[in-house]
Design an enzyme around this catalytic site. Sequence first.
Site, PDB file in Angstrom:
ATOM      1  N   CYS A 261      13.926   2.052   3.350  1.00  0.00           N
ATOM      2  CA  CYS A 261      13.125   3.270   3.293  1.00  0.00           C
ATOM      3  C   CYS A 261      12.973   3.907   4.669  1.00  0.00           C
ATOM      4  CB  CYS A 261      11.742   2.964   2.709  1.00  0.00           C
ATOM      5  SG  CYS A 261      10.668   4.403   2.555  1.00  0.00           S
TER       6      CYS A 261
ATOM      7  N   CYS B  72       4.649   3.986   7.407  1.00  0.00           N
ATOM      8  CA  CYS B  72       3.877   3.886   6.171  1.00  0.00           C
ATOM      9  C   CYS B  72       3.254   2.502   6.066  1.00  0.00           C
ATOM     10  CB  CYS B  72       4.784   4.151   4.978  1.00  0.00           C
ATOM     11  SG  CYS B  72       3.988   3.904   3.378  1.00  0.00           S
TER      12      CYS B  72
ATOM     13  N   CYS C 224       4.314  -0.942   3.218  1.00  0.00           N
ATOM     14  CA  CYS C 224       5.202  -2.095   3.379  1.00  0.00           C
ATOM     15  C   CYS C 224       5.162  -2.585   4.823  1.00  0.00           C
ATOM     16  CB  CYS C 224       6.647  -1.738   3.031  1.00  0.00           C
ATOM     17  SG  CYS C 224       6.922  -1.267   1.309  1.00  0.00           S
TER      18      CYS C 224
ATOM     19  N   CYS D  54      10.299   6.328  -2.007  1.00  0.00           N
ATOM     20  CA  CYS D  54       9.489   5.104  -2.060  1.00  0.00           C
ATOM     21  C   CYS D  54      10.260   4.054  -2.848  1.00  0.00           C
ATOM     22  CB  CYS D  54       8.138   5.359  -2.713  1.00  0.00           C
ATOM     23  SG  CYS D  54       7.050   3.901  -2.677  1.00  0.00           S
TER      24      CYS D  54
ATOM     25  N   PHE E  77     -13.821 -13.930 -15.323  1.00  0.00           N
ATOM     26  CA  PHE E  77     -13.335 -12.713 -14.653  1.00  0.00           C
ATOM     27  C   PHE E  77     -12.149 -12.176 -15.457  1.00  0.00           C
ATOM     28  CE2 PHE E  77     -14.901 -15.772 -11.529  1.00  0.00           C
ATOM     29  CZ  PHE E  77     -15.905 -15.050 -10.890  1.00  0.00           C
TER      30      PHE E  77
ATOM     31  N   ASP F 263      -9.668 -15.882 -12.740  1.00  0.00           N
ATOM     32  CA  ASP F 263      -8.870 -14.935 -11.961  1.00  0.00           C
ATOM     33  C   ASP F 263      -9.838 -14.003 -11.238  1.00  0.00           C
ATOM     34  OD1 ASP F 263      -6.936 -13.295 -10.886  1.00  0.00           O
ATOM     35  OD2 ASP F 263      -6.470 -12.278 -12.771  1.00  0.00           O
TER      36      ASP F 263
ATOM     37  N   CYS G  78      -5.540 -13.764  -5.862  1.00  0.00           N
ATOM     38  CA  CYS G  78      -4.850 -12.759  -5.043  1.00  0.00           C
ATOM     39  C   CYS G  78      -5.184 -12.949  -3.572  1.00  0.00           C
ATOM     40  CB  CYS G  78      -5.235 -11.352  -5.500  1.00  0.00           C
ATOM     41  SG  CYS G  78      -6.995 -10.993  -5.384  1.00  0.00           S
TER      42      CYS G  78
END
Length: 402
Positions: free
Chosen positions: A50, A56, A59, A134, A264, A330, A356
């Site tokens: 990209c 940006c 990433c 993108c 959750f 989660d 996460c």
Amino acid sequence: MSKASEILRIAAKGDGITADGRHVAGAVPGDIMQDDGTLQRGPHYVEAPCRHFGKCGGCQLQNADEPSLADFVTSRVANAAEGQGIAVGELLPTHLSPPRSRRRATLHAISSGGKPLIGFREGGSHKVVGLTECHILAPELFDTITELRQLLARRRGKYAVDIELTLVDQGVDCSLKNLPIEGLEQTEGILDFARELGLARLTLDQGYGPETLWEPEPATITLSGTPVSFPSGAFLQATSDGEEILVNDARAWLAGSATVADLFSGLGTFAFALAGKTKVLAAEAARDAHFACKSAAGIFRKPVHSIHRDLFRNPLQLDELNRFSAVLLDPPRAGARDQVDLLAQSTVERVVYVSCNPSSWARDAKKLVDGGYRLEKLRAVGQFRWSTHVELTSLFVRTVAE
């Protein structure tokens, strides 16, 4: 060239690290840090696909080849466990989502010299990068950005609009915040935009909360074969392939469990995957997600009992937990400290923890291990391709006292 100058690995925030602990921005394993401060590229460096890479903030790792990227994602998770002294029974193969697979994103639009810029923010800045390409967004989402740019180009004056795009069953769900719509002309213009683009839904928030302006049919997201109403702004796994990996692990690890508490639970991503012979309690604090899950379970007669409960303020207590043969949780990035404290004291046989955030997961995992569980399986998942954001699935099994 001394060995100390070689980049050995990628740190949590995306910098390369040398043997002597120096952080080098933009470096990948195998690169050599020269005496004059320049980088000699190694075998794991690739040209970023990209043109916006490096500016940006979407990433951080497009210059790393596939093995280095997979190793980074794996190491983030394995090192989190090792840092807490937790033995991993089996480290499963890492999953990386492919390019152009992201089905939800939050972007920003600003007026710049009378022209709209739409994109992600620069790394560590509030400046917006105007995307002309993108490589992470699903094509449908990027096409929507192109059309939004044309819509905003017709507006005068300054604006700063927050944009949420999600790919649902009916197409693209688009939410715009801080975009004033005044008068008949602007109202008709934005309705024409939604109609011509074939949006699944268009939601506006002009300071009084989100209001649906366009929704030809109710927006849904299908979870393990069950269509669930999708509230605007609701949480959804970033990629469909990533969701499939997480769900398949949970389903395989909890097969045979008669009763499962899904904590959750959100819209029911895991609850509907597990429901069948298994009876599932789905506990969620967000009212709109709770009602969506409850409604779908009733309409499609799934053995899912959905309850509205804030598990941070009111976690399931021991007498409640001990009714279940397994628990799936989660939680948000902060983890589930208080709920895990109680789980560690429970008689629950199996715990599947989806996370996460490897750091908060490791903290909670240590409590489970200290409470008599062993970490039997662990998998790293890179849904946010080329970013430093990492997810995981893990299975904890209560050890049997000898």
